[in-house]
Design an enzyme around this catalytic site. Structure first.
Site, mmCIF file in Angstrom:
data_model
loop_
_atom_site.group_PDB
_atom_site.id
_atom_site.type_symbol
_atom_site.label_atom_id
_atom_site.label_comp_id
_atom_site.label_asym_id
_atom_site.label_seq_id
_atom_site.Cartn_x
_atom_site.Cartn_y
_atom_site.Cartn_z
ATOM 1 N N HIS A 137 -4.091 0.152 6.224
ATOM 2 C CA HIS A 137 -4.931 1.324 6.536
ATOM 3 C C HIS A 137 -5.319 1.351 8.016
ATOM 4 O O HIS A 137 -6.351 1.891 8.390
ATOM 5 C CB HIS A 137 -6.206 1.348 5.664
ATOM 6 C CG HIS A 137 -5.940 1.651 4.237
ATOM 7 N ND1 HIS A 137 -6.940 1.756 3.293
ATOM 8 C CD2 HIS A 137 -4.783 1.886 3.580
ATOM 9 C CE1 HIS A 137 -6.403 2.027 2.108
ATOM 10 N NE2 HIS A 137 -5.097 2.104 2.267
ATOM 11 N N CYS A 156 0.850 -1.198 0.000
ATOM 12 C CA CYS A 156 0.000 0.000 0.000
ATOM 13 C C CYS A 156 0.881 1.242 0.000
ATOM 14 O O CYS A 156 1.948 1.264 0.622
ATOM 15 C CB CYS A 156 -0.887 -0.013 1.246
ATOM 16 S SG CYS A 156 -1.915 1.458 1.439
ATOM 17 N N ASP A 157 0.416 2.291 -0.676
ATOM 18 C CA ASP A 157 1.219 3.509 -0.762
ATOM 19 C C ASP A 157 0.912 4.528 0.329
ATOM 20 O O ASP A 157 1.626 5.517 0.461
ATOM 21 C CB ASP A 157 1.052 4.164 -2.135
ATOM 22 C CG ASP A 157 -0.351 4.692 -2.368
ATOM 23 O OD1 ASP A 157 -1.274 4.245 -1.661
ATOM 24 O OD2 ASP A 157 -0.533 5.528 -3.257
ATOM 25 N N TYR A 192 -5.713 6.856 8.048
ATOM 26 C CA TYR A 192 -6.973 6.147 7.856
ATOM 27 C C TYR A 192 -7.667 5.815 9.179
ATOM 28 O O TYR A 192 -8.848 5.495 9.201
ATOM 29 C CB TYR A 192 -6.752 4.855 7.067
ATOM 30 C CG TYR A 192 -6.768 5.054 5.571
ATOM 31 C CD1 TYR A 192 -7.935 4.900 4.835
ATOM 32 C CD2 TYR A 192 -5.605 5.403 4.893
ATOM 33 C CE1 TYR A 192 -7.934 5.090 3.463
ATOM 34 C CE2 TYR A 192 -5.602 5.599 3.522
ATOM 35 C CZ TYR A 192 -6.773 5.437 2.806
ATOM 36 O OH TYR A 192 -6.786 5.626 1.453
#
Length: 449
Positions: free
Chosen positions: A205, A174-175, A272
């Site tokens: 996240h 994930c970025d 997130y």
């Protein structure tokens, strides 16, 4: 200058019709010195959408590096034969379904977000089959290849592939932590991510930094904490840049990190977490008539497709029509490490198996790993605090129930998953949201009983 001694790779981008694909192509071409390519292929199940992107990318590739072969296809055998890497960023249901993922929960006063809460669960139920198909194509036609998946929601996809394709060569990445670390660099006055060493644990996240230091060992956490306590990850000098790109919502997200940080000043949070720890604030500031999906469709979607059509019509690329997706250089970092055994330190989603000692061994956790040609070597985290452990246990249970529901076609398990999400206030609301989501997702989800 290209390194002609390195072995060249063939890659297929699964999701060739994505608006992110041109930026990734520009990024790949920018890094040929360390990750040389002999062939780039596009694969998508939407030929019309892919053609617009592919026509432009073919011109860009041939203009900048005509020696690289290019193919765009909707035929799995053509796409996945003789490739070294599959780079996957698919969106099953496209933005039409993302809009519903966001708006249906908001109708009931619940967070509407594409990867978190009920929206993320709905998206996950669509994504599982799509990613499994990619894994199967790869294993059939290029069994020695690696699948680098950055399709969302990565946590649910990772849990599904762990259970349903346990021997597959898939890595989920994930970025978002990388974007936050880029802000950390600006806060600290460093230039490259390699200038700092970070310690992190969590789920996709859903995680925390518990250590950041310079390469020479200086503890950088006090300086970062001071900044985050006052203004989150927001950087005042980025305001004009954000307005220029019409995406000021990210500045607000970065600011909100200070409110998440307050609950545990010993760590630095992933942004997130706002959806789980500040859901009331998120809902209050959401517009059910115009969500993030609408914003993306009205900006990025139109801009990228317009630029690609212009390039294809003019049969020329001037260089300023599309933006280099430099933040996605992590994809090249990962592929390079796997190809050339660089032992790069990267955050990846891997099976826990004791990395976090006091946590479910089968959970798919996001932790630092050293990446070798044989795959990732996760670095031990040790034990984690009760607060984070409790939050993570609840979220892992949600992810496992979603995969249970998909595998068993179980309405009950999916209801339980939505009800257990920290974003949802009651089982009654969970059922109302589920019924609405199921109605619009029957084309994509398994039949539920």
């Amino acid at each position: 200058m290209l390194n002609t001694e390195l072995e060249k790779s063939s890659v297929v981008i699964a999701g060739g019709g994505s608006t992110y694909t041109p930026g990734i192509i520009l990024m790949l071409l920018e890094h040929l010195d360390r990750f040389p390519l002999r062939e780039i292929k596009f694969y998508d199940n939407d030929p019309q959408r892919q053609k617009v992107i592919a026509d432009a990318c073919e011109i860009i590739i041939h203009k900048k590096h005509p020696e690289i072969e290019f193919l765009a296809t909707c035929d799995p055998e053509e796409a996945f034969t003789d490739v070294d890497f599959v780079m996957a960023h698919i969106r099953v249901g496209k933005y039409k379904m993302r809009e519903l993922d966001e708006k249906i929960p908001l109708k009931y006063g619940v967070v509407g977000q594409e990867t978190c809460g009920p929206g993320g669960i709905a998206y996950g139920m669509r994504s599982i089959q799509g990613v499994l198909e990619l894994v199967d194509y790869m294993e059939k036609y290029s069994p020695d290849a690696w699948l680098l998946n950055y399709s969302n929601p990565a946590a649910i996809v990772a849990e599904a592939t762990r259970r349903l394709r346990p021997k597959s060569k898939i890595l989920n990445i994930c970025d978002m932590p990388i974007s936050i670390e880029n802000n950390m660099l600006k806060i600290l006055g460093y230039e490259k991510r390699s200038d700092i060493i970070t310690q992190y644990y969590g789920l996709n996240h859903f995680g925390w930094w518990y250590g950041v230091r310079s390469k020479d060992g200086k503890d950088l956490m006090p300086e970062l904490k001071k900044h985050v306590k006052e203004m989150g990850y927001f950087i005042p000098s980025d305001v004009d840049e954000a307005k220029q790109h019409g995406d000021s919502s990210w500045n607000e997200t970065y600011r909100m990190a200070k409110d998440i940080y307050a609950i545990d000043p010993e760590t630095l949070p992933n942004t997130y977490l706002k959806y789980y720890l500040l859901p009331d604030t998120v809902v209050k500031h959401s517009d059910i008539n115009y969500t993030r999906a609408n914003q993306v469709m009205d900006t990025r979607e139109k801009e990228v497709f317009t630029a690609c059509r212009t390039i294809a019509d003019n049969k020329a690329f001037e260089g300023d029509e599309l933006s280099l997706d430099e933040h996605a250089s992590y994809i090249v970092d990962l592929a390079t490490a796997l190809k050339f055994n660089t032992y790069a330190r990267m955050l990846l989603i891997v099976e826990n198996n004791g990395i976090i000692e006091n946590f479910d061994k089968t959970a798919m956790v996001e932790v630092p790993c050293l990446v070798t040609s044989s795959g990732p070597q996760p670095l031990s985290v040790g034990t984690i605090p009760t607060f984070q452990k409790g939050l993570m246990e609840e979220q892992v249970a949600v992810e496992k129930l979603v995969v249970d529901a998909w595998m068993e076609g179980s309405y009950q398990k999916l209801w339980q998953a939505i009800a257990l999400s920290k974003t949802v206030p009651s089982v009654t609301v969970a059922k109302q949201i589920l019924d609405d989501l199921y109605e619009v997702n029957k084309e994509y989800w398994p039949e539920l009983k």
